[in-house]
Design an enzyme around this catalytic site. Structure first.
Site, PDB file in Angstrom:
ATOM      1  N   PRO A 119       0.747   3.731  -0.322  1.00 17.08           N
ATOM      2  CG  PRO A 119       1.930   4.491  -1.905  1.00 17.08           C
ATOM      3  CD  PRO A 119       1.230   5.067  -0.445  1.00 17.08           C
ATOM      4  CD  GLU A 172       9.230  10.381  -3.208  1.00 13.79           C
ATOM      5  OE1 GLU A 172       9.411   9.182  -3.133  1.00 13.79           O
ATOM      6  OE2 GLU A 172       8.746  11.122  -4.279  1.00 13.79           O
ATOM      7  NE  ARG A 228     -22.245   2.430  -3.541  1.00 16.74           N
ATOM      8  CZ  ARG A 228     -23.340   2.451  -4.619  1.00 16.74           C
ATOM      9  NH1 ARG A 228     -23.548   3.856  -5.039  1.00 16.74           N
ATOM     10  NH2 ARG A 228     -24.181   1.563  -4.953  1.00 16.74           N
ATOM     11  CG  ASP A 270     -23.823  -1.902  -5.182  1.00 12.13           C
ATOM     12  OD1 ASP A 270     -24.357  -1.564  -6.475  1.00 12.13           O
ATOM     13  OD2 ASP A 270     -23.538  -0.905  -4.523  1.00 12.13           O
TER      14      ASP A 270
HETATM   15  C1  9D3 Z   1       7.211   7.532  -7.341  1.00 14.97           C
HETATM   16  C2  9D3 Z   1       6.930   7.587  -5.673  1.00 14.97           C
HETATM   17  N1  9D3 Z   1       7.342   6.319  -5.083  1.00 14.97           N
HETATM   18  C3  9D3 Z   1       8.621   6.312  -4.926  1.00 14.97           C
HETATM   19  C4  9D3 Z   1       9.307   5.044  -5.536  1.00 14.97           C
HETATM   20  C5  9D3 Z   1       6.598   6.134  -3.801  1.00 14.97           C
HETATM   21  C6  9D3 Z   1       5.251   6.806  -3.614  1.00 14.97           C
HETATM   22  C7  9D3 Z   1       5.207   7.724  -2.704  1.00 14.97           C
HETATM   23  C8  9D3 Z   1       4.086   8.524  -2.733  1.00 14.97           C
HETATM   24  C9  9D3 Z   1       4.263   6.460  -4.495  1.00 14.97           C
HETATM   25  C10 9D3 Z   1       2.872   7.010  -4.239  1.00 14.97           C
HETATM   26  C11 9D3 Z   1       2.939   8.119  -3.482  1.00 14.97           C
HETATM   27  C12 9D3 Z   1       1.432   8.487  -3.351  1.00 14.97           C
HETATM   28  N2  9D3 Z   1       0.388   7.727  -3.152  1.00 14.97           N
HETATM   29  C13 9D3 Z   1      -0.310   7.799  -2.369  1.00 14.97           C
HETATM   30  O1  9D3 Z   1      -0.395   8.440  -1.361  1.00 14.97           O
HETATM   31  C14 9D3 Z   1      -1.453   6.503  -2.283  1.00 14.97           C
HETATM   32  C15 9D3 Z   1      -1.760   5.607  -2.785  1.00 14.97           C
HETATM   33  C16 9D3 Z   1      -1.057   5.115  -4.044  1.00 14.97           C
HETATM   34  O2  9D3 Z   1       0.021   5.559  -4.726  1.00 14.97           O
HETATM   35  N3  9D3 Z   1      -1.506   3.886  -4.858  1.00 14.97           N
HETATM   36  C17 9D3 Z   1      -2.527   3.270  -4.281  1.00 14.97           C
HETATM   37  N4  9D3 Z   1      -3.096   3.634  -3.057  1.00 14.97           N
HETATM   38  C18 9D3 Z   1      -2.680   4.877  -2.582  1.00 14.97           C
HETATM   39  S1  9D3 Z   1      -3.246   5.326  -1.020  1.00 14.97           S
HETATM   40  C19 9D3 Z   1      -2.330   6.720  -1.103  1.00 14.97           C
END
Ligand code: 9D3
Length: 261
Positions: A91, A118, A156, A171
């Site tokens: 994220p 996390e 793709r 596309d």
């Molecule tokens: C609820 C957990 N959050 C704490 C405030 C942080 C958090 C940690 C780990 C939020 C998501 C994740 C797991 N997400 C991913 O590994 C992830 C992801 C995503 O959650 N949203 C958009 N793209 C991606 S790419 C990997």
């Protein structure tokens, strides 16, 4: 020829499902895509084979440990023997766009680190990861689904993967516009007729109608895609037509229902 991708994941069976269905399955079957998974669990030490531990500083959740993940990444790299690029799906990453997919597809073999819990120990990002990428601003449970999205999108672009559809070029986003509406049989359903132009046999008119719909829908739904894009004279005319028909139908109740013409 083809593409090599390795995923470092605690859920290899989940990631491998992308290789079992659809276009990606066909690419694997034809030897155009090679996908393998490396599980940090297999590189964990001790009787308990721990891959996660509590965060320093306290707080909820667990963190993926440095050493088993580093060793799984090293094994993934060794397997491709040669240059590779390591990305972390997270994220905190920059949002992935089609240009990223293109760049990764044309680069060296890709190692994708998928986090769970996390996230991973920050020092993995310092020492092992070239780039951090995200799908967007919503919360997933881990990086695996994001890795599968990237694998699908990259596949793709492998020459010969798409059939006669030859859709990679047509596309949405490859030309920066949204797609036009599509219709198939029957000609009338739910009291709605297929736009007459599509059954006219006039290929020039059909091409113009489709381009006009693409431009109009992009203008309505994704104006951000039109900013900083030059329209040629034909495109300008078609979009102007679409815009004035839209305004007309909003003003004249009798025109509602004629909008798809
Ligand atoms: C609820 C957990 N959050 C704490 C405030 C942080 C958090 C940690 C780990 C939020 C998501 C994740 C797991 N997400 C991913 O590994 C992830 C992801 C995503 O959650 N949203 C958009 N793209 C991606 S790419 C990997």
């Amino acid at each position: 020829m083809g593409m090599r991708v390795a995923a470092v994941t605690l859920f290899p069976d989940l990631v491998m499902t992308v290789a079992r269905w659809g276009v990606t399955a066909r690419a694997v079957g034809r030897g155009l895509l090679e996908l393998d998974c490396w599980n940090p669990r297999d590189f964990a030490r001790g009787r308990h084979r721990r891959v996660d531990d509590r965060p320093y500083g306290g707080g909820p959740g667990m963190v993926m440990m440095y050493e088993p993940v580093r060793d799984a990444i090293a094994a993934a790299r060794d397997a491709v023997d040669g240059a590779s690029r390591t990305i972390h799906l997270s994220p905190q990453g920059r949002k992935i766009e089609q240009c990223d997919i293109r760049r990764l597809a044309h680069g060296p073999p890709l190692v994708m680190l998928c986090g769970r819990y996390e996230g991973v120990d920050e020092r993995l990002l310092d020492t092992e990861v070239d780039e951090e990428l995200s799908l967007g601003d919503y919360v997933l449970s881990g990086g695996e689904l994001a890795a599968m999205v990237v694998i699908d999108a990259m596949t793709r672009l492998i020459p010969g993967v798409l059939g006669h559809e030859d859709s990679a070029g047509a596309d949405s986003f490859s030309d920066g516009l949204l797609d036009c509406p599509h219709f198939t049989r029957p000609e009338t359903v739910a009291e709605r007729q297929v736009p007459q132009v599509l059954i006219s046999g006039d290929h020039g008119a059909i091409r113009r109608w489709r381009l006009k719909q693409s431009l109009g829908r992009t203008w309505e739904r994704r104006p951000d895609l039109l900013r900083g894009r030059d329209l040629d004279p034909e495109e300008r005319t078609l979009l102007d037509e679409y815009m004035s028909e839209r305004v007309a139908s909003a003003v004249d109740p009798a025109a509602i229902g004629e909008r798809s013409e």
